[in-house]
Design a protein around this motif. Structure first.
Motif, short mmCIF file in Angstrom:
data_model
loop_
_atom_site.label_atom_id
_atom_site.label_comp_id
_atom_site.label_asym_id
_atom_site.label_seq_id
_atom_site.Cartn_x
_atom_site.Cartn_y
_atom_site.Cartn_z
N PHE A 263 -4.96 -2.49 -8.20
CA PHE A 263 -5.77 -2.35 -6.99
C PHE A 263 -6.55 -1.06 -7.14
CE2 PHE A 263 -4.47 -5.13 -3.24
CZ PHE A 263 -4.13 -6.19 -4.06
N SER A 264 -7.86 -1.17 -7.18
CA SER A 264 -8.71 -0.02 -7.47
C SER A 264 -9.91 -0.07 -6.55
CB SER A 264 -9.15 -0.10 -8.95
OG SER A 264 -10.11 0.87 -9.25
N GLY A 265 -10.08 0.94 -5.73
CA GLY A 265 -11.22 0.97 -4.81
C GLY A 265 -11.19 2.25 -4.01
N PRO A 266 -12.31 2.61 -3.40
CA PRO A 266 -12.39 3.90 -2.70
C PRO A 266 -11.27 4.12 -1.70
CG PRO A 266 -14.57 2.89 -2.84
CD PRO A 266 -13.60 1.88 -3.38
N LEU A 267 -10.94 3.10 -0.92
CA LEU A 267 -9.94 3.28 0.14
C LEU A 267 -8.56 2.78 -0.25
CD1 LEU A 267 -12.19 2.41 3.20
CD2 LEU A 267 -11.12 4.62 2.71
N VAL A 268 -8.39 2.43 -1.50
CA VAL A 268 -7.05 1.98 -1.93
C VAL A 268 -6.09 3.16 -1.89
CG1 VAL A 268 -5.70 1.20 -3.92
CG2 VAL A 268 -7.83 0.03 -3.32
N ARG A 269 -4.94 2.92 -1.30
CA ARG A 269 -3.85 3.89 -1.29
C ARG A 269 -2.63 3.16 -1.86
NH1 ARG A 269 -7.74 6.25 -0.92
NH2 ARG A 269 -8.38 7.88 0.54
N SER A 270 -1.62 3.95 -2.21
CA SER A 270 -0.45 3.37 -2.86
C SER A 270 0.13 2.21 -2.06
CB SER A 270 0.58 4.47 -3.04
OG SER A 270 1.64 4.01 -3.78
N SER A 271 0.12 2.35 -0.74
CA SER A 271 0.75 1.34 0.11
C SER A 271 -0.27 0.42 0.75
CB SER A 271 1.57 2.03 1.19
OG SER A 271 0.77 3.01 1.84
N TYR A 272 -1.51 0.50 0.33
CA TYR A 272 -2.54 -0.34 0.93
C TYR A 272 -2.30 -1.81 0.53
CZ TYR A 272 -7.13 -2.20 2.14
OH TYR A 272 -8.15 -2.95 2.68
N ARG A 273 -2.13 -2.65 1.55
CA ARG A 273 -1.87 -4.07 1.29
C ARG A 273 -0.77 -4.26 0.24
NH1 ARG A 273 -6.82 -7.90 2.61
NH2 ARG A 273 -7.86 -6.65 4.15
N ALA A 274 0.29 -3.48 0.40
CA ALA A 274 1.37 -3.47 -0.60
C ALA A 274 1.97 -4.85 -0.77
CB ALA A 274 2.43 -2.46 -0.20
N ASP A 275 1.98 -5.64 0.32
CA ASP A 275 2.52 -7.00 0.21
C ASP A 275 1.69 -7.82 -0.77
OD1 ASP A 275 0.39 -6.74 1.98
OD2 ASP A 275 1.11 -8.27 3.38
N GLU A 276 0.36 -7.65 -0.72
CA GLU A 276 -0.50 -8.42 -1.62
C GLU A 276 -0.38 -7.91 -3.06
OE1 GLU A 276 -4.53 -8.59 -0.16
OE2 GLU A 276 -3.83 -9.00 1.87
N GLN A 277 -0.22 -6.60 -3.20
CA GLN A 277 -0.03 -6.05 -4.56
C GLN A 277 1.22 -6.64 -5.20
OE1 GLN A 277 0.06 -1.79 -4.55
NE2 GLN A 277 -1.55 -1.63 -3.03
N ARG A 278 2.30 -6.67 -4.42
CA ARG A 278 3.56 -7.19 -4.96
C ARG A 278 3.42 -8.67 -5.31
NH1 ARG A 278 7.89 -10.14 -4.23
NH2 ARG A 278 6.98 -11.07 -2.38
N HIS A 279 2.76 -9.39 -4.41
CA HIS A 279 2.60 -10.82 -4.61
C HIS A 279 1.77 -11.08 -5.87
CE1 HIS A 279 2.87 -14.91 -3.22
NE2 HIS A 279 1.59 -15.07 -3.50
N ALA A 280 0.69 -10.31 -6.02
CA ALA A 280 -0.18 -10.49 -7.19
C ALA A 280 0.60 -10.23 -8.47
CB ALA A 280 -1.39 -9.58 -7.09
N ALA A 281 1.41 -9.17 -8.46
CA ALA A 281 2.16 -8.83 -9.68
C ALA A 281 3.26 -9.84 -9.96
CB ALA A 281 2.75 -7.43 -9.54
#
Ligand code: SF4
Length: 293
Positions: A263-281
């Motif tokens: 997840f890479s973007g100006p407003l991305v933070r470690s916990s930003y949409r963390a559910d989607e990050q986990r799901h994607a991985a």
């Protein structure tokens, strides 16, 4: 960059009332995260345990720094689990201040929090974003992982060249890599490991890719990259504004390196949409970088 203001027809005010009512802290508020209206509006938040005062003073972080006056609150895990259940969270993200004043650095409190969440919300997954557990790393990792969080996150924060300048003498780039690799070795279940990089602190784009390469070499599954925003005049100045095309390039490079999710973007933070990050991985075929910037 534009962010939304809190909206009365979102869940923002309900989340705020619940969190304050349970005397809980969130990194969303403590670090003045720009995404708070969006995340709380969606009914999510990132809990911050172990108090409001951090024993470190990283140059980019707004969380209050000093000597904590209180020991960890033994009832905090139960209040947090109650709030997570009220919010009907399916993925609960927990971080903390650094507690160098506590013998186990807060590891036992992390484990108690994970267990309380799992008891209250057995279907939910838990992500912990931990400090470095300086001096007791091995024991602390074993304690936290015994409670079986699905995601173990430790942010490397910046590139090797800037690490000491930004994190102070106690921060260690190699120590962060070690912690991430060791978490995977110690876990007796398939834990996802995750880390985050802040850009705009004086690094070059190649150094960001070098950092991603180091993370992959230490088995990290998920990486986040976001723009630094100077929280006050006392904090490190912004060195540059990274262009969205550069964030896109980081994502492509991360994909090439084999991360399950980037997840890479100006407003991305470690916990930003963390559910989607986990799901994607977790479903990583070609779902990497599920949010496009
Ligand atoms: S990105 Fe993370 S810290 Fe920021 S508001 Fe969302 S959940 Fe909170």
């Amino acid at each position: 960059m534009k962010v939304r203001a809190p909206s009365a027809d979102s869940r923002y005010f309900d989340v705020r009332k619940l969190i304050h009512g349970q005397r809980l802290h969130t990194i969303c508020e403590e670090a003045r995260c720009p995404n708070i209206a969006e995340c709380w509006g969606r009914g999510t938040a990132t809990f911050q345990i172990l108090g409001e005062t951090c024993t470190r003073a990283c140059r980019y972080c707004y969380v209050h720094s000093g000597r904590p006056e209180e020991p960890p609150d033994p009832l905090e895990p139960l209040r947090l689990a109650h709030a997570a259940a009220e919010m009907e969270l399916q993925h609960v993200v927990v971080t903390s201040v650094d507690r160098d004043d506590v013998p186990d650095r807060g590891a036992g409190h992390y484990a108690a929090t994970i267990r309380a969440i799992k008891a209250k919300l057995p279907e939910a997954t838990v992500e912990v974003l931990t400090p470095d557990f300086l001096g007791v790393e091995e024991e602390a990792l074993a304690t936290v992982l015994a409670a079986r969080p699905e995601v173990f996150n430790h942010n490397i924060e910046t590139v090797r060249r800037l690490h000491r300048r930004m994190r102070g003498a106690k921060g260690s780039y190699d120590g962060a890599l070690w912690l991430l690799a060791r978490a995977k070795q110690l876990a007796d279940y398939p834990v996802l490991t995750k880390s985050g990089v802040i850009v705009g602190l004086g690094e070059t784009n190649d150094e960001v890719v070098d950092t991603m390469r180091d993370l992959r070499a230490h088995g990290v599954d998920v990486v986040t990259i976001g723009q630094y925003l100077q929280p006050s005049a006392k904090h490190a100045p912004i060195d540059r504004w990274v262009h969205p095309d550069e964030f896109r390039w980081f994502r492509e490079e991360g994909d090439e390196l084999g991360f399950g999710s980037v997840f890479s973007g100006p407003l991305v933070r470690s916990s930003y949409r963390a559910d989607e990050q986990r799901h994607a991985a977790s479903n990583s075929t070609r779902t990497r970088g599920a949010v496009a910037y």
